[in-house]
Design a protein around this motif. Structure first.
Motif, PDB file in Angstrom:
ATOM      1  N   ALA A 248     -37.938  11.211   9.658  1.00  0.00           N
ATOM      2  CA  ALA A 248     -38.470  12.480  10.469  1.00  0.00           C
ATOM      3  C   ALA A 248     -38.810  11.808  12.003  1.00  0.00           C
ATOM      4  N   LEU A 249     -38.617  10.560  12.193  1.00  0.00           N
ATOM      5  CA  LEU A 249     -38.869   9.934  13.371  1.00  0.00           C
ATOM      6  C   LEU A 249     -37.754   9.586  14.148  1.00  0.00           C
ATOM      7  N   PRO A 250     -37.797   9.618  15.546  1.00  0.00           N
ATOM      8  CA  PRO A 250     -36.765   9.284  16.466  1.00  0.00           C
ATOM      9  C   PRO A 250     -36.690   7.723  16.393  1.00  0.00           C
ATOM     10  N   SER A 251     -35.592   6.929  16.820  1.00  0.00           N
ATOM     11  CA  SER A 251     -35.686   5.550  16.999  1.00  0.00           C
ATOM     12  C   SER A 251     -36.281   5.334  18.209  1.00  0.00           C
ATOM     13  N   GLU A 252     -36.948   4.299  18.304  1.00  0.00           N
ATOM     14  CA  GLU A 252     -37.638   3.968  19.691  1.00  0.00           C
ATOM     15  C   GLU A 252     -37.285   2.543  19.740  1.00  0.00           C
ATOM     16  N   PRO A 253     -37.400   2.068  21.157  1.00  0.00           N
ATOM     17  CA  PRO A 253     -36.979   0.580  21.440  1.00  0.00           C
ATOM     18  C   PRO A 253     -38.248  -0.356  21.176  1.00  0.00           C
ATOM     19  N   SER A 254     -38.043  -1.499  21.458  1.00  0.00           N
ATOM     20  CA  SER A 254     -39.088  -2.438  21.023  1.00  0.00           C
ATOM     21  C   SER A 254     -39.691  -2.639  22.429  1.00  0.00           C
ATOM     22  N   ASP A 255     -41.140  -2.995  22.649  1.00  0.00           N
ATOM     23  CA  ASP A 255     -41.779  -3.189  23.852  1.00  0.00           C
ATOM     24  C   ASP A 255     -41.303  -4.372  24.477  1.00  0.00           C
ATOM     25  N   SER A 256     -41.229  -4.253  26.142  1.00  0.00           N
ATOM     26  CA  SER A 256     -40.733  -5.295  26.844  1.00  0.00           C
ATOM     27  C   SER A 256     -41.448  -6.594  26.551  1.00  0.00           C
ATOM     28  N   MET A 257     -40.859  -7.507  27.377  1.00  0.00           N
ATOM     29  CA  MET A 257     -41.518  -9.052  27.175  1.00  0.00           C
ATOM     30  C   MET A 257     -40.921 -10.007  26.147  1.00  0.00           C
ATOM     31  N   LEU A 258     -40.952  -9.374  24.858  1.00  0.00           N
ATOM     32  CA  LEU A 258     -40.472 -10.148  23.629  1.00  0.00           C
ATOM     33  C   LEU A 258     -39.640  -8.997  22.971  1.00  0.00           C
ATOM     34  N   GLY A 259     -38.872  -8.319  23.494  1.00  0.00           N
ATOM     35  CA  GLY A 259     -38.203  -7.039  23.036  1.00  0.00           C
ATOM     36  C   GLY A 259     -36.742  -6.995  22.841  1.00  0.00           C
ATOM     37  N   GLU A 260     -36.180  -7.844  23.975  1.00  0.00           N
ATOM     38  CA  GLU A 260     -34.792  -7.908  24.014  1.00  0.00           C
ATOM     39  C   GLU A 260     -34.229  -8.896  23.024  1.00  0.00           C
ATOM     40  N   TYR A 261     -33.048  -8.494  22.582  1.00  0.00           N
ATOM     41  CA  TYR A 261     -32.302  -9.313  21.613  1.00  0.00           C
ATOM     42  C   TYR A 261     -30.620  -9.112  21.684  1.00  0.00           C
ATOM     43  N   THR A 262     -30.023 -10.176  21.553  1.00  0.00           N
ATOM     44  CA  THR A 262     -28.553 -10.064  21.516  1.00  0.00           C
ATOM     45  C   THR A 262     -28.036  -9.937  20.250  1.00  0.00           C
ATOM     46  N   GLY A 263     -26.729  -9.647  20.080  1.00  0.00           N
ATOM     47  CA  GLY A 263     -25.877  -9.665  18.707  1.00  0.00           C
ATOM     48  C   GLY A 263     -26.191 -10.820  17.930  1.00  0.00           C
TER      49      GLY A 263
ATOM     50  N   PHE B 207     -36.943   4.888   1.857  1.00  0.00           N
ATOM     51  CA  PHE B 207     -37.011   6.453   2.058  1.00  0.00           C
ATOM     52  C   PHE B 207     -35.954   7.160   1.739  1.00  0.00           C
ATOM     53  N   ASN B 208     -35.312   6.441   0.552  1.00  0.00           N
ATOM     54  CA  ASN B 208     -33.884   7.329  -0.058  1.00  0.00           C
ATOM     55  C   ASN B 208     -32.940   7.484   0.754  1.00  0.00           C
ATOM     56  N   LEU B 209     -32.763   6.707   1.890  1.00  0.00           N
ATOM     57  CA  LEU B 209     -31.471   6.722   2.582  1.00  0.00           C
ATOM     58  C   LEU B 209     -30.371   6.201   1.767  1.00  0.00           C
ATOM     59  N   PRO B 210     -29.034   6.230   2.004  1.00  0.00           N
ATOM     60  CA  PRO B 210     -27.953   5.417   1.179  1.00  0.00           C
ATOM     61  C   PRO B 210     -28.162   4.047   1.670  1.00  0.00           C
ATOM     62  N   ILE B 211     -27.904   3.201   0.595  1.00  0.00           N
ATOM     63  CA  ILE B 211     -27.722   1.771   0.855  1.00  0.00           C
ATOM     64  C   ILE B 211     -26.476   1.508   2.379  1.00  0.00           C
ATOM     65  N   GLY B 212     -26.838   1.025   3.266  1.00  0.00           N
ATOM     66  CA  GLY B 212     -26.061   0.683   4.269  1.00  0.00           C
ATOM     67  C   GLY B 212     -26.445   1.627   5.516  1.00  0.00           C
ATOM     68  N   SER B 213     -27.616   2.291   5.469  1.00  0.00           N
ATOM     69  CA  SER B 213     -28.031   3.060   6.430  1.00  0.00           C
ATOM     70  C   SER B 213     -28.548   2.222   7.481  1.00  0.00           C
ATOM     71  N   ASN B 214     -28.246   2.523   9.016  1.00  0.00           N
ATOM     72  CA  ASN B 214     -28.738   1.746   9.972  1.00  0.00           C
ATOM     73  C   ASN B 214     -29.961   2.403  10.556  1.00  0.00           C
ATOM     74  N   VAL B 215     -31.215   1.949  10.490  1.00  0.00           N
ATOM     75  CA  VAL B 215     -32.447   2.587  10.745  1.00  0.00           C
ATOM     76  C   VAL B 215     -33.023   1.796  12.048  1.00  0.00           C
ATOM     77  N   GLU B 216     -32.045   1.051  12.930  1.00  0.00           N
ATOM     78  CA  GLU B 216     -32.543   0.421  13.797  1.00  0.00           C
ATOM     79  C   GLU B 216     -33.622   1.176  14.836  1.00  0.00           C
ATOM     80  N   GLY B 217     -34.519   0.620  15.252  1.00  0.00           N
ATOM     81  CA  GLY B 217     -35.656   1.511  16.045  1.00  0.00           C
ATOM     82  C   GLY B 217     -36.515   2.024  15.277  1.00  0.00           C
ATOM     83  N   LYS B 218     -36.476   2.194  13.894  1.00  0.00           N
ATOM     84  CA  LYS B 218     -37.368   3.040  13.064  1.00  0.00           C
ATOM     85  C   LYS B 218     -38.549   2.283  12.840  1.00  0.00           C
ATOM     86  N   VAL B 219     -38.760   0.938  13.068  1.00  0.00           N
ATOM     87  CA  VAL B 219     -39.800   0.305  12.540  1.00  0.00           C
ATOM     88  C   VAL B 219     -40.659   0.289  13.955  1.00  0.00           C
ATOM     89  N   GLN B 220     -40.250   0.333  14.940  1.00  0.00           N
ATOM     90  CA  GLN B 220     -40.879   0.451  16.256  1.00  0.00           C
ATOM     91  C   GLN B 220     -41.582   1.907  16.276  1.00  0.00           C
TER      92      GLN B 220
END
Length: 529
Positions: free
Chosen positions: A270-285, A114-127
């Motif tokens: 154009a979308l705000p980031s959203e968290p994963s659904d619970s039960m299989l959604g948590e993750y660590t570093g 979506f033409n964001l600069p390489i190295g952009s963090n889009v965590e939560g955008k897939v959700q």
């Protein structure tokens, strides 16, 4: 009589397609395949025009590992991985319970679609975007990576105590697993039996999740969004499912997912980031860094250190040194508990044969292998980058080789009598840089969004996204994942025991018979001894 409109112009195989009409004969795909994998699946041919074909007739018979690096470098998109968007579109309106999950690498790569600069963090955008498409639940593969770490770490400790099947090689890279089965079946017992995070997610959704929500597994449709093309192959392996259904129904690459979103008018910016659904959604570093080379090694050793009551922080300070003769691989020694471990990280399969050239590889304890240089953040299904050639005049000897061989006529002699590239005409096939004897051509990478020339390696920019997420994570060790712990306590039992082995582990087979071998090749001679 006119030509039939049904004339076939695509040499279509199951996973990789070559559209000869779009091919310009630059052989970038063949060169990249040889450089990165060491297999050399493709060859140049003259079939009405200059193009490429698999050496032994088909990709499968030539030993293709489906890593997709050929599709990543092709400047005209003439060689592509199978597109499965229509399958997903069909199921989205078909009454199935739709579940999607995305690999860690999506956090660092999807923005480029979506033409964001390489190295952009889009965590939560897939959700956010997947829910817009109509998916009921959206998770992260990072959860599955945390499970992989626990299973793999437990398996490594058991092998160390028994002193058997060492070194243990990682098994999360499906292209590497296929490579072993075809070219190095003698290493099968050294592979970790643990499934990849993708397949662990699929198995968890269609058993643990399905049981919890009282849904028949066959009524759940699971879509895995990956930076990797060979995950399509992995999902279709016979052993990746049970009772007549597959754990993963469809795999979409990052490029395919971006295409699907754009076709529906969904813009992640154009979308705000959203968290994963619970039960299989948590993750660590630890789950996040699975997306980069050395991440699997580090994540697993963190858990091993945790189990052996050692200081986890020292795992982040491992001092690696380059493995002699390799391009991108490294090694180190680390003491965990009272155990001295010699470990290696191999990035790009062309380094594998260097690593295995003598019996020194048997001195190692644990070896991470990823087929794609840099790891999953540079997988065959990630966004393509813009490349342009530039001739360094003082290195040019005016031989004209690059001019004679440029497939699009982008290079000519300048007023000083040296080669010069037309930036407007250059398609970034990189052939000139491969042919030049003085390394006069320099290949620059440009940011698709800003159109600016990068001053840093694009792979490193993507890596930094995942590293930064890990650094900010409160939980660094996979065993600290609360939702993973709940799954083990309430459904799985102990790691690497009965139910865990049934759902999260697998077996491999010698597939060398699938390969048509050219008797003149060294590999062919070696295999016949």
């Amino acid at each position: 009589m006119g030509k039939s409109k049904k004339r076939q112009v695509v040499n279509k195989e199951n996973l990789i397609d070559i559209n000869k009409k779009k091919c310009i004969g630059c052989t970038a795909c063949a060169i990249n395949c040889t450089d990165i994998t060491g297999i050399s699946v493709l060859k140049s041919t003259q079939e009405g025009k200059s193009t490429v074909v698999p050496k032994m007739g088909t990709f499968e018979e030539t030993g293709c590992i489906y890593c997709g690096q050929c599709t990543l470098i092709c400047p005209t998109t003439a060689i592509t991985a199978r597109n499965d968007i229509e399958k997903v579109e069909k199921e989205l309106g078909n009454g199935k319970y739709m579940v999607a999950f995305a690999a860690p690498a999506l956090k660092a790569t999807l923005g480029e679609e979506f033409n964001l600069p390489i190295g952009s963090n889009v965590e939560g955008k897939v959700q956010a975007s997947a829910r817009k498409l109509g998916f009921e639940k959206v998770f992260d593969t990072d959860f599955g990576a945390d499970v992989t770490v626990i299973e793999e770490g437990t398996e490594l400790i058991k092998r160390l105590s028994r002193k058997e099947n060492l070194p243990m090689f990682t098994s999360c890279c499906s292209s590497w697993v296929r490579y072993v089965e075809i070219f190095r079946p003698e290493l099968i017992n050294n592979l970790s039996t643990c499934k990849s995070p993708q397949q662990i997610m699929g198995a968890s959704i269609k058993t643990y999740f399905a049981n919890k929500f009282k849904i028949l597994p066959e009524n759940i449709y699971v879509v895995s969004i990956k930076p990797c093309t060979s995950k399509k192959y992995e999902a279709e392996r016979d052993e990746m499912g049970r009772e007549g259904y597959k754990d993963i129904d469809t795999v979409l690459t990052v490029r395919e997912y971006g295409e699907l979103l754009r076709s529906k008018g969904i813009d992640i910016t154009a979308l705000p980031s959203e968290p994963s659904d619970s039960m299989l959604g948590e993750y660590t570093g630890a789950g996040v860094i699975f997306g980069l080379s050395s991440g699997v090694m580090e994540a697993t050793l963190r858990t091993v250190a945790y189990y052996l009551n050692d200081d986890i922080s020292k795992i982040e300070k491992i001092q690696y040194s380059k493995i002699d003769g390799t391009k991108n691989s490294k090694e180190a020694e680390v003491i965990i508990g009272s155990q001295l471990m010699k470990v290696a990280v191999i990035s790009g399969l062309s380094d594998v044969e260097v690593f295995l050239k003598d019996d020194k590889w048997k001195e190692y304890t644990f070896v991470e292998v990823m087929s794609c240089p840099g790891g999953c953040i540079n997988g065959g299904g990630t966004p393509r980058v813009i490349r342009k050639s530039e001739i360094i005049e003082k290195k040019c000897i005016a031989c004209g080789t690059c001019i004679d061989n440029c497939p699009v006529g982008a290079i000519s002699f300048n007023k000083n009598g040296y080669a010069e590239v037309s930036q407007m005409q250059c398609v970034g096939c990189t052939l000139c840089s491969k042919l030049c004897r003085t390394s006069a051509p320099k290949i620059n990478v440009y940011d698709k969004g800003t159109q600016e020339k990068l001053t840093k390696n694009y792979i490193d920019l993507r890596k930094n996204v995942l590293r930064n997420i890990d650094e900010k994570s409160q939980k660094k060790v996979s065993v600290e994942n609360k939702e993973v712990k709940e799954m083990y306590d309430n459904y799985i039992g102990n790691p690497d025991e009965e139910r865990a082995r049934l759902l999260f582990h697998t077996q491999y087979k010698d597939r060398s018979s699938e390969l048509k071998i050219n008797k003149r090749t060294c590999r062919g001679k070696k295999r016949r001894r």
